[in-house]
Design a protein around this motif. Structure first.
Motif, mmCIF file in Angstrom:
data_model
loop_
_atom_site.group_PDB
_atom_site.id
_atom_site.type_symbol
_atom_site.label_atom_id
_atom_site.label_comp_id
_atom_site.label_asym_id
_atom_site.label_seq_id
_atom_site.Cartn_x
_atom_site.Cartn_y
_atom_site.Cartn_z
ATOM 1 N N SER A 1 0.859 -1.175 0.000
ATOM 2 C CA SER A 1 0.000 0.000 0.000
ATOM 3 C C SER A 1 0.901 1.233 0.000
ATOM 4 N N TYR A 2 0.272 2.361 -0.268
ATOM 5 C CA TYR A 2 0.984 3.630 -0.295
ATOM 6 C C TYR A 2 1.651 3.888 1.052
ATOM 7 N N SER A 3 0.903 3.669 2.128
ATOM 8 C CA SER A 3 1.461 3.988 3.448
ATOM 9 C C SER A 3 2.645 3.084 3.787
ATOM 10 N N GLN A 4 2.596 1.829 3.365
ATOM 11 C CA GLN A 4 3.731 0.936 3.635
ATOM 12 C C GLN A 4 4.970 1.371 2.848
ATOM 13 N N ALA A 5 4.754 1.814 1.614
ATOM 14 C CA ALA A 5 5.888 2.288 0.810
ATOM 15 C C ALA A 5 6.473 3.541 1.439
ATOM 16 N N MET A 6 5.592 4.423 1.914
ATOM 17 C CA MET A 6 6.058 5.674 2.518
ATOM 18 C C MET A 6 6.868 5.419 3.786
ATOM 19 N N ALA A 7 6.507 4.356 4.518
ATOM 20 C CA ALA A 7 7.259 4.041 5.736
ATOM 21 C C ALA A 7 8.724 3.745 5.389
ATOM 22 N N LEU A 8 8.951 3.161 4.231
ATOM 23 C CA LEU A 8 10.332 2.895 3.808
ATOM 24 C C LEU A 8 10.983 4.142 3.218
ATOM 25 N N GLU A 9 10.192 4.906 2.467
ATOM 26 C CA GLU A 9 10.737 6.129 1.862
ATOM 27 C C GLU A 9 11.283 7.060 2.943
ATOM 28 N N THR A 10 10.557 7.159 4.069
ATOM 29 C CA THR A 10 11.009 8.079 5.122
ATOM 30 C C THR A 10 12.313 7.592 5.768
ATOM 31 N N LEU A 11 12.610 6.298 5.628
ATOM 32 C CA LEU A 11 13.896 5.785 6.131
ATOM 33 C C LEU A 11 14.975 5.823 5.038
ATOM 34 N N GLY A 12 14.595 6.311 3.875
ATOM 35 C CA GLY A 12 15.545 6.354 2.758
ATOM 36 C C GLY A 12 15.762 4.981 2.136
ATOM 37 N N ILE A 13 14.816 4.053 2.359
ATOM 38 C CA ILE A 13 14.963 2.706 1.787
ATOM 39 C C ILE A 13 14.177 2.615 0.480
ATOM 40 N N ARG A 14 14.897 2.424 -0.621
ATOM 41 C CA ARG A 14 14.309 2.332 -1.963
ATOM 42 C C ARG A 14 14.867 1.105 -2.668
ATOM 43 N N PRO A 15 14.062 0.444 -3.478
ATOM 44 C CA PRO A 15 14.623 -0.689 -4.228
ATOM 45 C C PRO A 15 15.389 -0.198 -5.452
ATOM 46 N N ASP A 16 16.349 -1.001 -5.913
ATOM 47 C CA ASP A 16 16.997 -0.695 -7.190
ATOM 48 C C ASP A 16 16.036 -1.039 -8.324
ATOM 49 N N ILE A 17 15.257 -2.108 -8.093
ATOM 50 C CA ILE A 17 14.320 -2.580 -9.114
ATOM 51 C C ILE A 17 13.007 -2.988 -8.445
ATOM 52 N N PHE A 18 11.881 -2.664 -9.081
ATOM 53 C CA PHE A 18 10.569 -3.102 -8.603
ATOM 54 C C PHE A 18 9.987 -3.997 -9.696
ATOM 55 N N ILE A 19 9.912 -5.291 -9.406
ATOM 56 C CA ILE A 19 9.401 -6.245 -10.408
ATOM 57 C C ILE A 19 7.911 -6.457 -10.177
ATOM 58 N N LEU A 20 7.128 -6.301 -11.243
ATOM 59 C CA LEU A 20 5.683 -6.521 -11.130
ATOM 60 C C LEU A 20 5.283 -7.690 -12.029
ATOM 61 N N LEU A 21 4.790 -8.754 -11.409
ATOM 62 C CA LEU A 21 4.345 -9.920 -12.181
ATOM 63 C C LEU A 21 2.876 -9.752 -12.536
ATOM 64 N N ASP A 22 2.558 -10.055 -13.794
ATOM 65 C CA ASP A 22 1.216 -9.792 -14.286
ATOM 66 C C ASP A 22 0.651 -11.081 -14.886
ATOM 67 N N VAL A 23 -0.317 -11.671 -14.226
ATOM 68 C CA VAL A 23 -0.873 -12.962 -14.653
ATOM 69 C C VAL A 23 -2.402 -12.846 -14.672
ATOM 70 N N PRO A 24 -3.078 -13.393 -15.686
ATOM 71 C CA PRO A 24 -4.546 -13.286 -15.731
ATOM 72 C C PRO A 24 -5.235 -13.967 -14.542
ATOM 73 N N ASP A 25 -6.335 -13.363 -14.106
ATOM 74 C CA ASP A 25 -7.038 -13.846 -12.916
ATOM 75 C C ASP A 25 -7.459 -15.316 -12.986
ATOM 76 N N GLU A 26 -7.927 -15.770 -14.171
ATOM 77 C CA GLU A 26 -8.417 -17.165 -14.255
ATOM 78 C C GLU A 26 -7.322 -18.134 -13.850
ATOM 79 N N LEU A 27 -6.101 -17.837 -14.303
ATOM 80 C CA LEU A 27 -4.989 -18.725 -13.965
ATOM 81 C C LEU A 27 -4.663 -18.653 -12.481
ATOM 82 N N LEU A 28 -4.780 -17.461 -11.932
ATOM 83 C CA LEU A 28 -4.423 -17.287 -10.526
ATOM 84 C C LEU A 28 -5.319 -18.126 -9.622
ATOM 85 N N VAL A 29 -6.618 -18.104 -9.916
ATOM 86 C CA VAL A 29 -7.554 -18.842 -9.062
ATOM 87 C C VAL A 29 -7.241 -20.335 -9.136
ATOM 88 N N GLU A 30 -7.011 -20.833 -10.356
ATOM 89 C CA GLU A 30 -6.709 -22.253 -10.519
ATOM 90 C C GLU A 30 -5.410 -22.626 -9.789
#
Ligand SMILES: Nc1ncnc2c1ncn2[C@@H]1O[C@H](COP(=O)(O)OP(=O)(O)O)[C@@H](O)[C@H]1O
Length: 194
Positions: free
Chosen positions: A87-116
């Motif tokens: 969530s935004y607030s969880q990300a902000m908790a890290l931003e205020t500590l100066g903690i940032r990722p070098d890379i943010f990987i987002l996996l994108d899979v269709p919902d039908e497959l996820l449920v199965e």
């Protein structure tokens, strides 16, 4: 950091990344399940939210993850954060500590497959290995007989978890826009292939 809907393959990708880069894998869900297993107050409270497919409140999650990130192994080897922030607030908790990722990987899979995938997912409590009854069945009867299912891996609960995921992901994408990498996948028999 790695993000994606439930059963989008975060755990599998994390194993590969960890093996390749020697990072310390920190999974918010695993940390929460460990709290539940040891019966802490935080664990008891967290379980109520997890059973509803909702996010566990920041009061519990933020310090738990921060504490783990600041431990010497993660500081020395670098970390791979899985399932946090959500969530935004969880990300902000890290931003205020100066903690940032070098890379943010987002996996994108269709919902039908996820449920199965979720409904067929099983865990071997002895080895920690994840199986799928159809796509990655256990090697023998002995393993098959001891497999367990996560309490939130039901069709009803995964639908709630998916809703929670989509409600929150956009705000994370905007925060980490400059370091985001989106997995582009083809789907084949329930699996993603490059
Ligand atoms: N960063 C987080 N903030 C709040 N709750 C979380 C967080 N990470 C995990 N949880 C809780 O733990 C549950 C399981 O998370 P996880 O193991 O990552 O599985 P999944 O992403 O496959 O649902 C979530 O549904 C949520 O209730």
């Amino acid at each position: 950091m790695i993000a994606g809907a439930p059963a989008s393959g975060k755990g599998t990708q994390c194993e590969l990344i960890k093996a390749k880069y020697g990072l310390v894998h920190i999974s918010a869900g695993d940390l929460l399940r460990a709290e539940i297993a040891t019966g802490t107050d935080n664990g008891k409270q967290a379980k109520e939210f997890m059973e509803k497919g909702q996010l566990v409140p920041d009061e519990i999650v933020v310090n738990m993850v921060k504490g783990r990130l600041l431990q010497p192994d993660a500081q020395e080897k670098g970390w791979l954060l899985d399932g946090y922030p959500r969530s935004y607030s969880q990300a902000m908790a890290l931003e205020t500590l100066g903690i940032r990722p070098d890379i943010f990987i987002l996996l994108d899979v269709p919902d039908e497959l996820l449920v199965e995938r979720v409904v067929g997912r099983r865990l071997d409590p002895e080895t920690g290995k994840i199986y799928h009854l159809k796509y990655s069945p256990p090697e023998n009867e002995e393993i098959a007989s001891r497999l367990t299912q996560r309490f939130d891996d039901t069709e009803e609960k995964v639908k709630l978890r998916l809703q929670t995921h989509y409600q929150n992901i956009e705000s994370l994408v905007s925060i980490y826009e400059d370091v985001i990498v989106k997995g582009k996948w083809k789907y084949h028999g329930g699996r993603c292939i490059r």
